[in-house]
Design a protein around this motif. Structure first.
Motif, PDB file in Angstrom:
ATOM      1  N   GLU A   1      -8.871   1.370  -5.766  1.00 19.05           N
ATOM      2  CA  GLU A   1      -8.944   0.279  -4.535  1.00 19.05           C
ATOM      3  C   GLU A   1      -7.840   0.220  -3.456  1.00 19.05           C
ATOM      4  N   THR A   2      -6.615   0.509  -3.951  1.00 20.19           N
ATOM      5  CA  THR A   2      -5.555   0.696  -2.950  1.00 20.19           C
ATOM      6  C   THR A   2      -5.819   1.853  -1.914  1.00 20.19           C
ATOM      7  N   LEU A   3      -6.344   3.155  -2.356  1.00 16.79           N
ATOM      8  CA  LEU A   3      -6.855   4.285  -1.769  1.00 16.79           C
ATOM      9  C   LEU A   3      -7.907   3.853  -0.572  1.00 16.79           C
ATOM     10  N   LYS A   4      -8.910   3.401  -1.234  1.00 19.48           N
ATOM     11  CA  LYS A   4     -10.154   2.981  -0.065  1.00 19.48           C
ATOM     12  C   LYS A   4      -9.613   2.198   0.815  1.00 19.48           C
ATOM     13  N   ARG A   5      -8.759   1.060   0.421  1.00 21.47           N
ATOM     14  CA  ARG A   5      -8.454   0.080   1.572  1.00 21.47           C
ATOM     15  C   ARG A   5      -7.358   0.551   2.585  1.00 21.47           C
ATOM     16  N   THR A   6      -6.565   1.273   2.111  1.00 20.40           N
ATOM     17  CA  THR A   6      -5.610   2.081   2.978  1.00 20.40           C
ATOM     18  C   THR A   6      -6.561   2.921   4.112  1.00 20.40           C
ATOM     19  N   LEU A   7      -7.237   3.926   3.451  1.00 16.36           N
ATOM     20  CA  LEU A   7      -7.958   4.640   4.206  1.00 16.36           C
ATOM     21  C   LEU A   7      -8.937   3.832   5.458  1.00 16.36           C
ATOM     22  N   GLN A   8      -9.387   2.725   4.875  1.00 22.87           N
ATOM     23  CA  GLN A   8     -10.184   1.956   5.716  1.00 22.87           C
ATOM     24  C   GLN A   8      -9.367   1.297   7.123  1.00 22.87           C
ATOM     25  N   SER A   9      -8.068   0.859   6.480  1.00 16.36           N
ATOM     26  CA  SER A   9      -7.538   0.175   7.562  1.00 16.36           C
ATOM     27  C   SER A   9      -6.797   1.026   8.590  1.00 16.36           C
ATOM     28  N   GLY A  10      -6.645   2.313   8.000  1.00 19.02           N
ATOM     29  CA  GLY A  10      -5.943   3.176   9.026  1.00 19.02           C
ATOM     30  C   GLY A  10      -4.591   3.054   9.063  1.00 19.02           C
ATOM     31  N   GLU A  11      -3.899   2.327   8.044  1.00 20.26           N
ATOM     32  CA  GLU A  11      -2.458   1.895   8.304  1.00 20.26           C
ATOM     33  C   GLU A  11      -1.845   1.738   6.843  1.00 20.26           C
ATOM     34  N   ILE A  12      -0.615   2.273   6.863  1.00 23.50           N
ATOM     35  CA  ILE A  12       0.181   1.975   5.454  1.00 23.50           C
ATOM     36  C   ILE A  12       0.795   0.861   5.290  1.00 23.50           C
ATOM     37  N   ARG A  13       0.485  -0.205   4.480  1.00 31.07           N
ATOM     38  CA  ARG A  13       1.097  -1.618   4.617  1.00 31.07           C
ATOM     39  C   ARG A  13       1.820  -1.583   3.013  1.00 31.07           C
ATOM     40  N   ILE A  14       3.160  -1.605   3.120  1.00 27.16           N
ATOM     41  CA  ILE A  14       3.831  -1.640   1.785  1.00 27.16           C
ATOM     42  C   ILE A  14       4.075  -3.170   1.528  1.00 27.16           C
ATOM     43  N   GLU A  15       3.435  -3.400   0.236  1.00 30.36           N
ATOM     44  CA  GLU A  15       3.922  -4.577  -0.468  1.00 30.36           C
ATOM     45  C   GLU A  15       3.464  -4.461  -1.929  1.00 30.36           C
ATOM     46  N   SER A  16       4.487  -5.250  -2.957  1.00 34.28           N
ATOM     47  CA  SER A  16       4.275  -5.254  -4.055  1.00 34.28           C
ATOM     48  C   SER A  16       3.051  -5.599  -4.623  1.00 34.28           C
ATOM     49  N   LEU A  17       2.763  -4.915  -6.063  1.00 32.18           N
ATOM     50  CA  LEU A  17       1.457  -5.261  -6.295  1.00 32.18           C
ATOM     51  C   LEU A  17       1.140  -6.773  -6.984  1.00 32.18           C
ATOM     52  N   GLU A  18       2.309  -7.397  -7.212  1.00 31.84           N
ATOM     53  CA  GLU A  18       2.244  -8.876  -7.632  1.00 31.84           C
ATOM     54  C   GLU A  18       1.753  -9.718  -6.264  1.00 31.84           C
ATOM     55  N   ARG A  19       2.319  -9.189  -5.381  1.00 33.70           N
ATOM     56  CA  ARG A  19       2.144  -9.864  -4.004  1.00 33.70           C
ATOM     57  C   ARG A  19       0.913  -9.743  -3.416  1.00 33.70           C
ATOM     58  N   ALA A  20       0.229  -8.670  -3.665  1.00 36.96           N
ATOM     59  CA  ALA A  20      -1.006  -8.234  -3.300  1.00 36.96           C
ATOM     60  C   ALA A  20      -2.472  -8.807  -3.951  1.00 36.96           C
ATOM     61  N   LEU A  21      -1.738  -9.095  -5.299  1.00 41.96           N
ATOM     62  CA  LEU A  21      -2.856  -9.769  -6.281  1.00 41.96           C
ATOM     63  C   LEU A  21      -2.716 -11.196  -6.322  1.00 41.96           C
TER      64      LEU A  21
END
Length: 802
Positions: A379-399
């Motif tokens: 899901e991270t791979l698809k979301r990053t390709l869709q947004s066109g940007e690399i957004r660094i955040e911890s997995l705990e914060r993303a969830l």
């Protein structure tokens, strides 16, 4: 007319040495890409070169086929034609420290910018203390402080003089100021002396003291204002001195990076921050001014560092990155923490790059199975390709599992081509179950598991030479190459194809190299290759050996001579890891009067699969359509694989099952010295099956163990003849007339071989000659029909009588 056995030349397709124009592989050049993968390579080239969103690539091929090497070579070739992408770094955000700023620079400038900032801080660490330690600064700062102290002292002295004129002594105490009445000699009056004064004098002293106290309080209230004013003047002086020390060095950097507005903005913020926090540059031991004696950060200069995320200084083309462990953190990057006084702290210097950062502007190659196995990575791979940007955040914060304060680095724009490598099954499953998959991976590069053998022998020889050189193996002789090519065709399961599974080929060459060393050969010889093949089979054939022993001892009943009604030797293949071998199985059939149903005992006991059951149903359709078109189908038959204790699947035994049923019907015995494999359709045509080489060799091994009689053999579909690549001992036995392989196209041809009886063809009225195989079947079915009608009439008469 009885079929003749296949000639030895049809059983094994030897490599034509005339096509191999070399003595050993030392003479051959390396082969850059795989043989015969033009379709896949064209797809990859198209996917790499098209610059549109969603046109990422999924390379389909089983593991070990060399797809990674091919994909990487193609990506690197295309990357060499593209410019080197930007360097990226994170710097401190002075207005919002929790949101570090991302800055991009020309390739190779990131390292220089990092070094320039470090040198700037080192230079200022010396220049600023030196500026504040100079005589001019000390003199001007001293004048300001002296002026401030003098102003306060002048105000106090003026009040002291007025008090003296009023015969009041003005003194300073530990808690403030005190006023005492005095006599003519300006000596303080004792309480007894003060009480002896008349009331008017006492009242006058009180009035004077109260007035002085009020004026002292008013003066004291002015002191903080004056001190603040002095402090502002000192701060202005400090700013002036700091600017003189800082501006020159900063201006040089601004001139160097004049074309990069983000860097200029950052340098302006650095300049402002250094001037505002100039006290951080003054060492603790040099307490120049009282207001500089505030507690200092243990590493106050850390905020001026540059966190170089992506350094392209050593690159000459766009990057090609292979991520071996594509988990959430390795793809996006991560923010590290360190323990400090019992808590975890972090800052922008602890931001670490991920695979997206490293491959940004180029190509990222990932194994599809690995990324699907990592939690939330897909899901991270698809979301990053869709947004066109690399957004660094911890997995705990993303969830949303935690809500603690943390860094939020500025996203970095992403321009990348992702290439997934995986088995075709993964591609088809993703296409079916993930509706977003086709939005991101529009290019499918399907690698062939085998290539045409015709006209590819020299290319394949170059491939072997390349593998041998890369793996540091001995070169192969011409005969060894021919043997590898022949074995490759055998492994592909098709005499007209060559295997492209590089891992299997490399393993064969590695083991052949070992035996060449053991045999003191300077080159890998044909005998070394054969020894490697034989030794690998020997390591894996324990189960086969024990199974064949049970057949030889009669525990598993397989007849290799004589004739039996309704009994035939079928053939199946067992796959155990890398090793497959043929297993003969006894198939028996019984027939009787009935209602046209063929009972599959395997299915009834839930040991038969759907395809096997389908094959059995086809048999009943064939029998009914051929022999009972104008009469009731009054047959019941039962089929079983004798001594079968596992699952039975596939339709490759349907031809043998049909022959067993027809033998039982016609009461004509079938030869037990022949085994059979092949599927059959409703029209009686024999269809190809898989594993034909292993099946033939399995029955040959059983016959050899019991003793070859010269009549034994195997019946196979004619369409399987081009797939034959049998072992040499089987070919030699066929050549000497000890073993025979027959190819058939119809059921009738198979029956004729099995029964040594004429099959017979129907005349215009649909009647078969009585003495033929089909004639006896037709007669038996008509008898079943008559008996059924007769039994039906008797039952009706009995019902009337009742």
């Amino acid at each position: 007319m009885k079929k003749s056995p296949l000639s030895p030349s049809q059983l094994y397709k030897s490599c034509n040495l005339g096509q191999l124009n070399f003595t050993s592989t030392e003479e051959l050049e390396d082969l850059e890409l795989l043989v015969g993968q033009e379709r896949a390579m064209e797809a990859i080239k198209f996917g790499i070169r098209i610059r549109k969103s969603g046109y990422n690539i999924f390379a389909m091929a089983p593991d070990g086929t060399g797809k990674l090497t091919t994909v990487k070579q193609l990506a690197e070739h295309e990357a060499s034609r593209q410019p080197v992408p930007f360097d990226w770094c994170y710097v401190h955000n002075f207005s919002q420290p929790a949101k570090p700023t991302a800055i991009h620079l020309e390739p190779g400038q990131g390292r220089g910018f990092q070094r320039d900032m470090a040198e700037l801080i080192d230079e200022l660490s010396v220049a600023i203390p030196a500026a504040f330690d100079g005589d001019e600064y000390r003199s001007r700062a001293g004048e300001l402080e002296s002026e401030s102290r003098q102003r306060e002292a002048t105000e106090i002295n003026r009040l002291r003089e007025e008090a003296e004129q009023a015969r009041i002594i003005f003194t300073e105490t530990a808690t403030g100021y005190a006023f005492l009445p005095a006599d003519e000699n300006n000596e303080p009056l004792t309480p007894e002396q003060f009480n002896k004064l008349d009331k008017e004098q006492q009242h006058k002293f009180h009035e004077t003291v109260l007035d002085l106290q009020e004026r002292v309080q008013a003066a004291i209230k002015k002191f903080p204002v004056w001190r603040k004013e002095t402090k502002r003047k000192l701060q202005a002086l400090n700013r002036e001195v700091a600017e003189l020390a800082v501006n020159h060095s900063i201006d040089e950097l601004k001139e160097k990076y004049a074309k990069w507005q983000p860097v200029l903005n950052y340098l302006n913020a650095v300049q402002k921050d250094i001037i505002e926090h100039v006290r951080d540059f003054i060492p603790h031991s040099e307490k120049v001014l009282s207001f500089m004696e505030l507690p200092q950060d243990p590493n106050p200069f850390k905020r001026y560092q540059v966190n170089l995320m992506v350094d392209r200084s050593q690159k000459r083309s766009a990057p090609v990155v292979c991520e071996d462990l594509p988990n959430y953190g390795n793809l996006l990057g991560r923010i590290d923490h360190q323990a400090h006084m019992g808590s975890l702290v972090t800052d922008f210097t602890m931001i670490k790059p991920g695979a997206f950062h490293k491959a940004n502007g180029g190509y990222l190659i990932i194994d599809a199975r690995k990324v699907l196995m990592q939690p939330y990575a897909w899901e991270t791979l698809k979301r990053t390709l869709q947004s066109g940007e690399i957004r660094i955040e911890s997995l705990e914060r993303a969830l949303s599992l935690i809500s603690t304060s943390s860094l939020e680095p500025e996203p970095i724009p992403l321009e990348i081509k992702v290439i997934l490598l995986g088995d075709p099954l993964i591609y088809y499953l993703l296409s079916f179950y993930d509706p977003e998959f086709q939005d991101f991976f529009k290019i499918a590069a399907d690698f062939a598991e085998s290539v045409d053998r015709k006209n590819n022998s020299m290319e394949y020889a170059r491939l072997l030479a390349t593998i041998a050189r890369r793996e540091k193996l001995k070169p192969l002789s011409q005969q060894a190459v021919a043997r590898v090519i022949e074995h490759s065709a055998r492994m592909s399961g098709d005499a007209e194809k060559l295997l492209t599974h590089l891992r299997s080929i490399k393993d064969l060459l590695t083991e052949s190299d070992y035996w060449a060393t053991e045999n003191s050969h300077t080159h890998i010889a044909q005998s070394d290759v054969q020894q490697a093949i034989d030794q690998k089979i020997h390591r894996l054939d324990k189960v086969r050996e024990r199974l064949y022993q049970t057949i030889q001892r009669g525990t598993i009943m397989i007849a290799t001579d004589g004739k039996v009604i309704g009994q035939i030797n079928g053939l199946s293949v067992l796959q155990l890891g890398e090793f497959a071998f043929g297993q003969p199985s006894r198939i028996t059939a019984t027939t009787r009067m009935g209602n046209g149903k063929v009972v599959d005992i395997e299915r009834e006991t839930e040991l038969g699969g759907a395809i096997h059951s389908k094959g059995v149903l086809i048999l009943s359709s064939f029998i009914a359509s051929r022999y009972a078109r104008s009469t009731p189908f009054s047959l019941s038959a039962s089929l079983v694989f004798e001594q079968s204790y596992g699952h039975v699947e596939g339709d490759s035994a349907s031809l043998a099952e049909l022959c067993a049923i027809l033998s039982s019907l016609a009461q004509i015995p079938l030869r037990q010295d022949l085994a059979m494999t092949g599927s059959v359709n409703q029209l009686g045509l024999v269809q190809p099956i898989g594993g034909v080489n292993e099946k033939i060799e399995g029955f040959f091994d059983v016959c050899s163990a019991k003793g070859l009689t010269g009549t034994q053999g195997v019946i196979i579909p004619a369409s399987n003849v081009p797939y034959l690549m049998l072992r040499w001992d089987v070919v030699h036995a066929a050549e000497s007339g000890q073993f025979h392989i027959y190819a058939v196209s119809t059921v009738d041809q198979a029956l004729e071989l099995l029964s040594d009886c004429e099959v017979g063809e129907a005349d215009q009225q649909g009647q078969y000659p009585p003495a033929t195989f089909n004639g006896k079947i037709d007669a038996q079915l008509r008898q079943f029909t008559s008996l059924k009608l007769a039994f039906g009439g008797k039952e009706s008469d009995a019902d009337k009588g009742n």
